[in-house]
Enzyme design. Structure first.
Site, PDB file in Angstrom:
ATOM      1  CG  HIS A 300       4.953  26.330  21.900  1.00  0.00           C
ATOM      2  ND1 HIS A 300       6.029  27.147  21.635  1.00  0.00           N
ATOM      3  CD2 HIS A 300       5.185  25.194  21.209  1.00  0.00           C
ATOM      4  CE1 HIS A 300       6.869  26.536  20.806  1.00  0.00           C
ATOM      5  NE2 HIS A 300       6.368  25.344  20.532  1.00  0.00           N
ATOM      6  CG  HIS A 343       4.365  34.262  15.241  1.00  0.00           C
ATOM      7  ND1 HIS A 343       5.730  34.061  15.112  1.00  0.00           N
ATOM      8  CD2 HIS A 343       4.229  35.380  15.987  1.00  0.00           C
ATOM      9  CE1 HIS A 343       6.386  35.000  15.767  1.00  0.00           C
ATOM     10  NE2 HIS A 343       5.493  35.816  16.299  1.00  0.00           N
ATOM     11  CD  GLU A 349       9.247  33.237  12.318  1.00  0.00           C
ATOM     12  OE1 GLU A 349       8.959  32.047  12.075  1.00  0.00           O
ATOM     13  OE2 GLU A 349       8.627  33.930  13.144  1.00  0.00           O
ATOM     14  CG  HIS A 374       6.777  31.837   7.222  1.00  0.00           C
ATOM     15  ND1 HIS A 374       6.896  30.806   8.129  1.00  0.00           N
ATOM     16  CD2 HIS A 374       6.246  31.307   6.088  1.00  0.00           C
ATOM     17  CE1 HIS A 374       6.432  29.688   7.588  1.00  0.00           C
ATOM     18  NE2 HIS A 374       6.043  29.969   6.342  1.00  0.00           N
ATOM     19  CG  HIS A 380       4.549  32.153  10.156  1.00  0.00           C
ATOM     20  ND1 HIS A 380       4.743  33.523  10.210  1.00  0.00           N
ATOM     21  CD2 HIS A 380       5.238  31.650  11.211  1.00  0.00           C
ATOM     22  CE1 HIS A 380       5.517  33.832  11.229  1.00  0.00           C
ATOM     23  NE2 HIS A 380       5.822  32.716  11.862  1.00  0.00           N
TER      24      HIS A 380
END
Length: 450
Positions: A300, A343, A349, A374, A380
């Site tokens: 990803h 992450h 974020e 976050h 998260h």
């Protein structure tokens, strides 16, 4: 066609192009030829320069626009404080309205509609960093309004550029430079200082705003992607000149200045710009036109591949603010955990959801008109249900995000949360962590003896 299907039909004309030098005249011949400030502009108009950057900013950053209007902006009474005990979008200046800097992951239930207030009074600062008086940082707002602004009222923010993400309803925005219609799945940027009036043709509205206190939004660099993809410059739309003749009615000009509200009076409309040319103007963009890219082999990629607009810090590649979306897209990566990975990030974020279901949060707690934050280095990732499903699903090509649009305001700054955002709105989900990640189970098994 790669564009959104809107229930509310477009009614205005636009000019296409991001950071393009545009010119528009509502009356033919209103723009002077060659000169910017002739001794006598056409039709007895006044020439007024609107500077969005310093005069001597580098050419590739310089944003100025020349306006040709019936009367200049300076013809008004003194600005006076208005609603000073209650109106403050810069709460760190108030001992009882401080910013809370906390490492907890936060998630909000959908914010309420409010049919009692207009656009100006709908703005609730949820989180932010920096200081508009120093032109550093950003503010993140929720707006919810149910009334048109008064007929003889206009508003502007001296604090920064508004990036407006509409979640519900329709915004009909009349700016000094022309008219813009905004529907869910469209965004609008209104630069610092530009006056406008908001009406609500379909009733109550709700959404999110990122106010950028420093610099202006740009398209992200494409690097080895090449010359196209992501948000293409041709798909951004700027208004065409549109004006009124009104030199008798009393108008109220509202200014958000250092987070506080001020008002001045004038006996002429602020919407009297007959022609304009330049690089500093409001614009809108249909998120349905975003050209998404992704992995066609494995893993990803970083979500920076979904960046629509960015505002860089003084360190290239590190943004004071990125606007990122998670649109409908195909996932085809082989032998890959396809949702975003777990992450911890040096960036903050803040996420919102315009409609649908975000594919990394399928447990039901992240809903349209809600949000999450976050902060710097707060862990998260996918909730337990999403992890379980994605770890065991048959990896066929799969389209995710159908009829969905999630977005993220990302910043290199540590984002504080206001008293309204943390407590007064009464929308914080106290069980966010317990619901999302505490159910995760260890799957580690030591290898057996050889």
């Amino acid at each position: 066609m790669p564009s959104s299907q809107f229930a509310h039909k477009e009614k205005y004309r636009y000019m296409n192009g991001f950071n393009s030098y545009h010119e528009s005249e509502a009356i033919e011949g209103a723009l002077p030829i060659g000169a910017n400030s002739p001794q006598k502009p056409p039709y007895g108009l006044y020439a007024e320069k609107l500077s969005g950057t310093a005069f001597t900013a580098p050419r590739h950053e310089n944003q100025q626009t020349w306006l040709y209007r019936i009367l200049p902006s300076c013809g008004h009474s003194n600005f006076e404080p208005r609603e000073s005990p209650t109106y403050n979008t810069n709460p760190e200046n108030k001992p009882y309205g401080k910013i809370h800097h906390i490492p907890n992951q936060l998630r909000w239930d959908p914010f309420d509609l409010d049919e009692t207030v207009d656009w100006v009074h709908s703005l609730h600062l949820v989180a932010g960093a920096g200081d508009p008086t120093m032109k550093t940082g950003l503010g993140i707002y929720i707006f919810a309004a149910g009334r048109n602004m008064d007929a003889q009222e206009a508003f502007y923010s001296a604090d920064g550029d508004f990036l407006i993400v509409l979640q519900h309803g329709v915004l009909d925005i009349r700016t000094e430079l022309g008219r813009i219609l905004i529907r869910p799945n469209e965004i609008c940027v209104i630069p610092r200082g530009i006056k406008y009036r908001v009406t609500l043709p379909e009733g109550p509205v709700r959404g999110y705003i990122l106010e950028l206190y420093q610099g202006h939004f740009q398209l992200p660099e494409l690097g080895p992607i090449g010359s196209n993809c992501l948000a293409n410059a041709r798909d951004f739309q700027a208004p065409v000149a549109d004006f009124d003749e009104d030199i008798e009615t009393e108008w109220h000009i509202l200014s958000k200045f250092a987070g506080h509200l001020f008002q001045a009076k004038q006996t002429h409309t602020p919407f009297d710009v007959v022609a304009w040319h330049g690089l500093y103007y409001p614009y809108k963009y249909d998120l349905g036109r975003f050209n998404t890219i992704g992995s066609v082999s494995f893993d990803h990629p970083d979500p920076s591949i979904y960046t629509v607009l960015t505002a860089q810090s003084d360190h290239p590649g590190t943004a004071v603010a990125d606007f990122v979306i998670f649109p409908p897209r195909w996932l085809v990566a082989e032998d890959t955990f396809r949702p975003p990975w777990y992450h911890r990030n040096t960036m903050s974020e803040f996420m919102g959801l315009i409609h649908g279901q975000y594919d990394a949060k399928t447990g039901g707690g992240f809903q349209p008109a809600g949000a999450s934050l976050h902060n710097v280095m707060s862990g998260h990732g996918p909730d337990a249900a999403t992890h379980e499903k994605a770890s065991n699903v048959d990896l066929k090509p799969n389209k995710v995000g159908e009829s969905s649009m999630a977005f993220m305001f990302e910043s290199c700054l540590m984002v504080g949360v206001t008293e309204w955002g943390l407590k007064k709105c009464k929308k914080v989900q106290e069980d966010y962590n317990a619901e999302s990640w505490e159910p995760l189970k260890p799957h580690f098994r030591r290898p057996g003896p050889k």
